[in-house]
Design an enzyme around this catalytic site. Structure first.
Site, mmCIF file in Angstrom:
data_model
loop_
_atom_site.group_PDB
_atom_site.id
_atom_site.type_symbol
_atom_site.label_atom_id
_atom_site.label_comp_id
_atom_site.label_asym_id
_atom_site.label_seq_id
_atom_site.Cartn_x
_atom_site.Cartn_y
_atom_site.Cartn_z
ATOM 1 N N ARG A 129 7.176 5.390 -6.103
ATOM 2 C CA ARG A 129 7.168 6.425 -5.076
ATOM 3 C C ARG A 129 7.383 5.746 -3.733
ATOM 4 O O ARG A 129 6.587 4.915 -3.318
ATOM 5 C CB ARG A 129 5.817 7.126 -5.117
ATOM 6 C CG ARG A 129 5.758 8.380 -4.310
ATOM 7 C CD ARG A 129 4.590 9.236 -4.725
ATOM 8 N NE ARG A 129 3.293 8.646 -4.466
ATOM 9 C CZ ARG A 129 2.220 9.343 -4.127
ATOM 10 N NH1 ARG A 129 2.308 10.654 -4.017
ATOM 11 N NH2 ARG A 129 1.072 8.764 -3.927
ATOM 12 N N THR B 45 8.887 8.454 2.146
ATOM 13 C CA THR B 45 9.463 9.771 1.822
ATOM 14 C C THR B 45 8.724 10.448 0.667
ATOM 15 O O THR B 45 8.916 11.645 0.445
ATOM 16 C CB THR B 45 10.932 9.606 1.388
ATOM 17 O OG1 THR B 45 10.952 8.827 0.179
ATOM 18 C CG2 THR B 45 11.764 8.897 2.446
ATOM 19 N N ASP C 117 -5.780 5.930 -6.551
ATOM 20 C CA ASP C 117 -4.495 5.482 -7.098
ATOM 21 C C ASP C 117 -4.703 5.023 -8.545
ATOM 22 O O ASP C 117 -5.350 4.006 -8.799
ATOM 23 C CB ASP C 117 -3.931 4.335 -6.244
ATOM 24 C CG ASP C 117 -2.522 3.978 -6.677
ATOM 25 O OD1 ASP C 117 -2.334 3.625 -7.861
ATOM 26 O OD2 ASP C 117 -1.598 4.078 -5.854
ATOM 27 N N ASP D 237 -3.464 1.406 -9.414
ATOM 28 C CA ASP D 237 -4.332 0.362 -8.847
ATOM 29 C C ASP D 237 -5.662 0.302 -9.577
ATOM 30 O O ASP D 237 -6.186 -0.787 -9.840
ATOM 31 C CB ASP D 237 -4.581 0.629 -7.360
ATOM 32 C CG ASP D 237 -3.393 0.225 -6.507
ATOM 33 O OD1 ASP D 237 -2.591 -0.616 -6.973
ATOM 34 O OD2 ASP D 237 -3.259 0.747 -5.383
HETATM 35 N N1 URA Z 1 -0.714 8.870 -7.684
HETATM 36 C C1 URA Z 1 -1.977 8.420 -7.869
HETATM 37 O O1 URA Z 1 -2.194 7.402 -8.524
HETATM 38 N N2 URA Z 1 -2.999 9.123 -7.328
HETATM 39 C C2 URA Z 1 -2.819 10.246 -6.616
HETATM 40 O O2 URA Z 1 -3.793 10.836 -6.169
HETATM 41 C C3 URA Z 1 -1.494 10.691 -6.427
HETATM 42 C C4 URA Z 1 -0.459 9.986 -6.979
#
Ligand code: URA
Length: 209
Positions: free
Chosen positions: A104, A108, A200, A203
């Site tokens: 991602r 953007t 995330d 992560d």
């Molecule tokens: N990707 C993630 O890992 N967490 C989110 O909250 C949104 C996208």
């Protein structure tokens, strides 16, 4: 929402709550995602067609059901989608795997493809796309665009958490692709994170932050 199944089984909801906790360790987080993957996979494959085949038990010949058609394809979106994979392959060991590398763009929030490796005859198979966090929906939409471009017609999307805006985007783009998720959360924040969410997922799975 039409085409969306929220899998609110108590085991899944309990495990999801453990995952949301910020002090859940990387190891636990990964194990939980793996377990939930298995449980959602059980639901997502519930309606698979079966056919009767002749077998021989120790006592007699009989007709018994087996899953019909070609082997399934599991298509995890890297990185976080891979966490679902082991659990799903435990349930369906003969499934093929299509890795889809998308990241991602932080500015953007659009998806950029960097890897795609699919079975050659993927167009003839049911493909389950795995994207734990359906946030903006951009990655899932891009993954399904790519798979449809390769001729795939029979698709399902499997998530852990979805944001309402991401779900709407996905359904608008691909109304023919049903979605399974463990929960639909409240909203997306300005950085594209699902709230309350779990942070995330990549992560937290790999301990990279
Ligand atoms: N990707 C993630 O890992 N967490 C989110 O909250 C949104 C996208």
């Amino acid at each position: 929402m039409q085409g969306v199944t929220v899998v609110n089984h108590p085991l899944i909801q309990h495990k999801l709550t453990l995952m949301r906790r910020k002090d859940t360790s990387t190891k636990q987080f990964r194990e939980l995602l793996n377990e939930i993957g298995m449980l959602i996979c059980y639901e997502i494959t519930r309606e698979l067609p079966t056919e009767l085949v002749e077998i021989e038990t120790p006592l007699t010949k009989t007709m018994a059901p087996m899953i019909a058609g070609k082997k399934l394809v599991f298509a995890p979106i890297l990185r976080a989608g891979t966490a679902f994979l082991d659990g799903m392959l435990n349930l369906v060991p003969s499934a093929r795997v299509c890795h889809i590398g998308l990241y991602r763009d932080p500015k953007t929030l659009k998806s950029v493809e960097y890897y795609f490796k699919a079975p050659e005859d993927i167009a003839d198979r049911l493909v389950i796309v795995m994207d734990p966090m359906l946030a903006t929906g951009n990655s899932s939409v891009a993954a399904v665009d790519k798979l449809k471009g390769r001729g795939v017609k029979n698709l399902r999307l499997m998530c852990l958490l979805a944001a309402p805006a991401g779900l709407e985007h996905f359904i608008r783009s691909h109304p023919d692709v049903p979605v399974w998720t463990a929960a639909v959360d409240d909203h997306l924040n300005d950085h594209g994170y699902i709230v309350p969410g779990l942070g995330d997922a990549g992560d937290r799975m790999f301990g990279t932050k």
